[in-house]
Scaffold this active site. Structure first.
Site, short mmCIF file in Angstrom:
data_model
loop_
_atom_site.label_atom_id
_atom_site.label_comp_id
_atom_site.label_asym_id
_atom_site.label_seq_id
_atom_site.Cartn_x
_atom_site.Cartn_y
_atom_site.Cartn_z
CG HIS A 143 -1.56 -0.75 1.57
ND1 HIS A 143 -1.43 -2.03 1.87
CD2 HIS A 143 -2.81 -0.93 1.28
CE1 HIS A 143 -2.25 -2.69 2.59
NE2 HIS A 143 -3.31 -2.08 2.06
CG ASP A 150 1.69 -0.68 2.91
OD1 ASP A 150 1.20 -0.62 4.61
OD2 ASP A 150 1.80 -1.89 2.31
#
Ligand code: XUL
Ligand code: CO
Length: 453
Positions: A117, A120
């Site tokens: 993501h 992240d």
């Protein structure tokens, strides 16, 4: 992959794991030693399985979020993992440290793909423009690391669920400003995914649902979600991204009711907005269970509807009714899932993404290696069992025989629409034939499956 025998590329912080070389295949007879604590017993990436290399049949991916972002917190307890990149240095320095360790893990595992993501990989900035720029800067680093190691991107995705701005949904938010913010985030990650040669782009609607109808206009929210997805698909074509766009169904958690409940619900949604040829599904084992389905059910249904895209490979816990995201280790369960994947023509542009996390007491760095490597071996072993099931063909022969009537004159006439209800009724009465029940042989088939293990 170039990692197999050469030294690992690590960053300025030095190695994080005790494994200094990529794990290799040693076969079923391997026993671990101090020198070589782990080798693959089943994951033999070049072995041919039904005409394709094992690596290409499985297309494993390690995910960024659970492995490098997760801290081991649970609703009752604090962080247990104490990752060095979660402390010290600026947020961007931490992100780069994390990237070094991530690519070290990918090389140790010799895993061909990874997934992430936006949040992240890079810290949120003061503005959205700054956040998006942070993501692109880390993507520059990824580009070099991917070239150095041969690791590829299975998919990217945007985190539209953690930040409080998304508490009432992203695309389905009552506030169009939140929709717009989410759109800007997705545009950035879709473009980054495209630049990194990603094979897919995933949308998981973590907050696309509701807690209570007392405050929710369900019809509007569905229309908003349809519009959002259409915009994503348009943009994909505009930038020339050839990867698949995937929705990841989940029935509940974090919201009480999620619109992308399961494969059937997603298919109905896609058809409503004319997107059934544009978007497929990324099916996660534990999500299927939460929806009251088996993993295989979701896989076979998606194949039947023409929207099978990819798999998140994890497991739940039979005793717990929530998304425990554990690494797979039940060979029979995985074999049945992979049997249906193979029968349906394989994983295609998708892959097997370990959307799985360590239990919070697994605090040694090497636990990350053992978790993934063990899971890869379980899946490889399951693939070989699934291959046997396909080649032997006994299960399929049973199904073919069971439905053979539908290939006969009677069955075809009914399905072709050449006979009306009235004609059928008259014909049955005239012939007076009583259909004869036949055994479905479930227990025999269960025994057959056990024999392949
Ligand atoms: C959450 C989940 C996500 C998606 C990507 O249950 O599975 O991590 O895989 O957003
Ligand atoms: Co998932």
């Amino acid at each position: 992959m170039t990692a197999t025998s050469s030294a690992l590329h690590t960053g300025p912080h030095g190695p994080y794991f005790s494994f200094s070389k990529a794990l290799r295949f040693r076969g079923d007879g391997f026993t671990s030693s101090d020198d070589e604590p782990f080798a693959y017993r089943w994951y033999d990436k070049d072995r041919m399985v039904l005409g394709r290399r094992m690596e290409d049949q499985l297309r494993f991916a390690a995910c960024y979020w659970h492995s490098f972002v997760g801290t081991g917190t649970d609703p009752f307890g604090d962080a247990t993992f104490a990752r060095p990149w979660h402390a010290g240095g600026s947020p961007m320095e931490q992100a780069l440290h994390k990237a070094d360790v991530a690519f070290e893990l990918f090389q140790v595992l010799d895993v061909p793909f990874f997934t992430f993501h936006d949040r992240d990989i890079a810290p949120e900035g003061r503005t959205l423009a700054e956040s998006n720029d942070n993501v692109r800067r880390v993507a520059d680093v990824f580009e070099r690391k991917m070239a150095d190691t041969g690791v590829k991107l299975l998919w990217g995705t945007a985190n539209l669920f953690s930040h409080p701005r998304y508490m009432a949904g992203a695309a389905t938010n009552p506030d169009p400003e939140v929709f717009a913010y989410a759109a800007a985030q997705v545009r950035n990650v879709l473009e980054v995914t495209h630049r990194l040669g990603g094979a897919n782009y995933v949308l998981w609607g973590g907050r696309e649902g509701y807690e209570t109808l007392l405050n929710t206009d369900l019809k509007r929210e569905l229309a908003q979600m349809g519009r959002f997805l259409s915009m994503v698909v348009d943009h994909k074509h505009r930038i020339g991204f050839k990867g698949q766009i995937l929705i990841e169904p989940k029935p509940a958690e974090p919201t009480k009711h999620q619109y992308d409940f399961d494969v059937a619900a997603v298919h109905g949604f896609l058809r409503t907005y004319g997107l059934e040829h544009e978007v497929k599904v990324n099916i996660e084992q534990n999500h299927a269970l939460l929806a009251g389905h088996t993993y295989e059910h979701e896989i076979v249904l998606a194949q039947a509807l023409g929207i099978f895209g990819s798999l998140d490979m994890n497991r739940g816990d039979e005793m717990l009714g929530w998304d425990t995201d554990q690494f797979p280790h039940n060979v029979q369960q995985v074999a049945l899932a992979l049997y249906h994947v193979l029968r349906g023509g394989g994983i295609g542009a998708g892959g097997l993404n370990f959307d799985a996390k360590l239990r919070r007491q697994s605090i040694e760095p090497d636990d990350l290696v053992w978790a993934h490597a063990g899971a890869m071996d379980v899946c490889a072993r399951a693939l070989l069992i699934a291959e046997k099931m396909v080649i032997d063909g006994a299960l399929q022969r049973h199904i073919d025989a069971r439905y053979a009537g539908w290939d006969g004159e009677r069955g075809r006439a009914i399905l072709d629409g050449g006979v009306s209800l009235e004609e059928l009724a008259r014909d049955v009465e005239r012939r007076g034939i009583e259909p004869q029940p036949r055994s479905s042989r479930q227990e025999r088939l269960e025994h057959l499956v056990a024999s392949y293990l």
